[in-house]
Design an enzyme around this catalytic site. Structure first.
Site, PDB file in Angstrom:
ATOM      1  N   LYS A 128       0.526  -1.082   0.195  1.00  0.00           N
ATOM      2  CA  LYS A 128       0.400  -0.001   0.053  1.00  0.00           C
ATOM      3  C   LYS A 128       1.096   1.616  -0.067  1.00  0.00           C
ATOM      4  CE  LYS A 128      -4.348   1.456   0.087  1.00  0.00           C
ATOM      5  NZ  LYS A 128      -5.490   0.604  -0.153  1.00  0.00           N
ATOM      6  N   ASP A 168      -6.715   4.394  -4.669  1.00  0.00           N
ATOM      7  CA  ASP A 168      -7.768   4.545  -2.938  1.00  0.00           C
ATOM      8  C   ASP A 168      -8.510   5.655  -2.430  1.00  0.00           C
ATOM      9  OD1 ASP A 168      -7.712   2.448  -1.037  1.00  0.00           O
ATOM     10  OD2 ASP A 168      -8.066   4.427  -0.155  1.00  0.00           O
TER      11      ASP A 168
END
Ligand code: NDP
Length: 448
Positions: A128, A168
């Site tokens: 991430k 995201d």
């Protein structure tokens, strides 16, 4: 509660090392609780130090992002890429641009991503990244300059066979386009290094819809298997009004439900006639405005200040699709008191541990994020496959694959829950099923 000695020992080590990272600790604790019956049954995992290695990212990259705003002033943000685990495939996971981004937030997301990606059945490791950059109020040119500065550093660390980022929060089609362009310019290479790309340059049909649609396919399948029920005639409460919320609302309506709420960080909309998804998309996606404007355009709907109020609305199914820890114990109790019996998570870790305890105590059908929202990364995996093949599948073909993956996730979670003595527990099942594949690969590859 952690009772297993091995699990307790590793958790104590994480607390000691990363005690200043609350979101990461929360995610580790939740996963570790579920994994106790698994490590008890598999002593080889302790021998190979699997848990100790699982909680330590393979690589943490933290960098300065310097760019110039429209007034010519230099701005400095902080960028991150945390490459957590590559046991079952190249690192894969989104980029988040939000002022609340810290190392702890990226670590919790990356840690969750390991098990989520494993659950999709596709070969993807966990990662991430993101930045504390706040795109709100920034011009298109500023967003582009920021993305270019961010990618200038990130490009050294990623690649189609090493690490493939995606979007995201606040990283959608526009940002992925700018990031892809800069990667191509720096590396002089046209490859599938990012997913969520535009359809003109290697994107996959159904990727935009995938997380929201996947969330509804997962919820529908869990309802069918566990309750012999469906979305038909249900009232659905959704939070958020971004990518996940919008397409979850669209699919829930297609499946026969009525969605009565959406929200943003300022407040929520209640529309007793059913949310008009086209209006939400126009306001949030096209005009980049505030959800408040929905009430000015749709007669009969109401706007309420305060995003938490959305959990006081009466309904049958709640799909939190905004951000972490948006449902605390009190909000969960409100949901239960108002008749909600199903909570499936579109956002990552939207429920606090206290909220999860309320669901468990009240027999709520609880679909945890890493399973319920895995549709996004699943179609990202399918985008990688299409890029490798140099061809594209139709919307229907990709959507059918997504549906089948979400149904498999429910089946695999329930099978794992049963195997480890917690029949029907979708949370324990998701953690166990995702973990076993990664753990076996880690054991097989030796101490790395
Ligand atoms: P978007 O940026 O498209 O939308 C985010 C939405 O959440 C906006 O409505 C935003 O409101 C709201 N929001 C953000 N922060 C807060 C906050 N602190 N309090 C209340 N509302 C907030 O993001 P996505 O839809 O892509 O992501 C939403 C969630 O889903 C995240 O948890 C993400 O990690 C998760 N997710 C996303 C996937 C994807 O494919 N996009 C895949 C899997 C999970 P505002 O406009 O006011 O900021």
């Amino acid at each position: 509660m952690l009772t297993d000695e091995y699990v307790k020992r590793v958790y104590a080590q994480v607390e000691k090392r990363d005690g200043d990272q609350p979101e990461f600790l929360q995610a580790v604790q939740e996963v570790f609780e579920s994994l106790q019956p698994v490590v008890e049954k598999h002593p080889e995992y302790e021998k190979a130090g699997v848990l100790e290695r699982l909680v330590e990212p393979e690589r943490v990259i933290k960098f300065r992002v310097a760019w110039t705003d429209d007034e010519g002033k230099v701005q400095v943000n902080r960028g991150y890429r945390i490459q957590f685990n590559s046991a079952i495939g190249p690192y894969k996971g989104g980029l988040r641009f939000h002022p609340t981004v810290t190392e702890s937030v990226i670590k919790f997301l990356g840690f969750e991503q390991i098990l989520k990606n494993s659950l999709t059945t596709l070969p993807m490791g966990g990662a991430k990244g993101g930045s504390d950059f706040n795109p709100k109020g920034k011009s298109d040119a500023e967003v582009m300059r920021f993305c270019q500065a961010f990618m200038t550093e990130l490009s050294r660390h990623i690649g189609q066979f090493t690490d493939v980022p995606a979007g995201d929060i606040n990283v959608g089609g526009r940002e992925i386009g700018y990031l892809f362009g800069q990667y191509k310019r720096i590396r002089d290479e046209y490859s599938g290094v990012l997913t969520g790309k535009g359809l003109e340059f290697g994107g996959s049909l159904a990727r935009t819809e995938a997380t929201g649609y996947g969330l509804c396919y997962y919820t529908a399948e869990a309802l069918r298997v566990l309750r012999n029920d469906s979305f038909e005639g249900k009232t659905v409460i959704i939070s958020g009004s971004g990518n996940v919320a919008t397409y979850a609302a669209q699919k829930a309506e297609q499946l026969g439900a009525k969605v009565v709420t959406v929200s943003d960080s300022n407040g929520y909309i209640y529309d007793p006639n059913g949310i008009n998804v086209d209006v939400v998309k126009q306001i949030k996606e096209v005009e980049r405005g505030r959800i408040k404007e929905y009430a000015e355009r749709v007669p009969g709907s109401e706007y309420h200040e305060g995003s938490k109020g959305v959990w006081s609305v009466k309904g049958d199914i709640a799909l939190p699709c905004a951000t972490q820890n948006e449902i605390d114990g009190e909000s969960a109790q409100q949901l239960v008191d108002n008749g909600v019996t199903v909570v499936c998570e579109g956002a990552n870790m939207p429920s606090t541990p206290e909220a999860i305890a309320v669901y468990q105590k009240n027999g709520v059908l609880y679909g945890p994020a890493k399973a319920a929202n895995a549709g996004g990364v699943a179609v990202s995996g399918l985008e990688m496959s299409q890029n490798s093949y140099r061809l594209s599948w139709t919307f229907e073909e990709t959507d059918a694959k997504l549906k089948s993956i979400m149904e498999t996730i429910v089946a695999n979670s329930l099978a794992a829950a049963k195997e480890y003595g917690h029949e029907g527990d979708l949370m324990l099942g998701a953690n166990a099923a995702g973990f076993v594949k990664v753990a076996n690969a880690m054991v097989a590859q030796g101490v790395l």
